[in-house]
Design a protein around this motif. Sequence first.
Motif, PDB file in Angstrom:
ATOM      1  N   GLY A  62       0.819  -1.216   0.000  1.00 10.18           N
ATOM      2  CA  GLY A  62       0.000   0.000   0.000  1.00 10.18           C
ATOM      3  C   GLY A  62       0.848   1.258   0.000  1.00 10.18           C
ATOM      4  N   PHE A  64      -7.625   4.526  -0.702  1.00  6.18           N
ATOM      5  CA  PHE A  64      -7.003   3.540   0.180  1.00  6.18           C
ATOM      6  C   PHE A  64      -7.723   3.332   1.505  1.00  6.18           C
ATOM      7  CE2 PHE A  64      -3.572   4.520  -2.706  1.00  6.18           C
ATOM      8  CZ  PHE A  64      -2.931   3.300  -2.860  1.00  6.18           C
ATOM      9  N   ARG A  87      -4.959  -4.151  -4.171  1.00 12.55           N
ATOM     10  CA  ARG A  87      -3.613  -3.567  -4.219  1.00 12.55           C
ATOM     11  C   ARG A  87      -2.672  -4.456  -5.033  1.00 12.55           C
ATOM     12  NH1 ARG A  87      -2.857  -1.313   1.997  1.00 12.55           N
ATOM     13  NH2 ARG A  87      -4.703   0.000   1.922  1.00 12.55           N
ATOM     14  N   LEU A 117      -9.018   0.636  -3.249  1.00 11.32           N
ATOM     15  CA  LEU A 117      -7.679   0.111  -2.974  1.00 11.32           C
ATOM     16  C   LEU A 117      -7.468  -0.174  -1.484  1.00 11.32           C
ATOM     17  CD1 LEU A 117      -5.568   2.321  -5.391  1.00 11.32           C
ATOM     18  CD2 LEU A 117      -6.433  -0.001  -5.731  1.00 11.32           C
TER      19      LEU A 117
END
Length: 187
Positions: free
Chosen positions: A41, A63, A75, A69
């Motif tokens: 990440g 994220f 990812r 994500l």
Amino acid sequence: MSNLTDEESRQRFEELFTEMFSESDRGCILIGASVLDETLGLYLRSRLERNDHVAKHAAEALFSGMGPLSSFSSRIKLAYCLGLIEKWEFEDLERIRKIRNKAAHEYSGKSFADNEIIQITMHLQGADHAVSAAEFYREKVEQSEMPKLKDASAPPTKERLRFQFAVVYLAGRFDMHWTLLHKSNDQ
């Protein structure tokens, strides 16, 4: 996005991997996959966050929470699609994710003695790369202290070692890419 110094990065990995090496099989699996999820990440974010505005107004939403994500699986796939990871890394990450899902979502205790996990760990190429690197740097490896397992009477199985070597090798690669990218951006 914060920049870690080399020393902070080394300490972070030392703490994470000491914990992974001292845990039960299930704990080792969950921590190892978590380490890879985090380092992948960070690597992805470093490639996507061109400036503070992008980081705050676009990347953060991708994220966090239910962002596209926010999962390890997404990812892995994005990193592979963007050419940030090689085919063998993609395959190893998918294998580790599969092992993690078994350990996290099945009621019965999963261990490296489980036949299905044994079969998956046999194909972790990162373990082979880690062994090659260790042979190349044998002197440093022999001088380093390996973390001790909580149950010292039971040596780790070959499968557990393959998993740990693959995790350490992959996380180190992602951390190195992230660090090098930050150093080049700072210049």
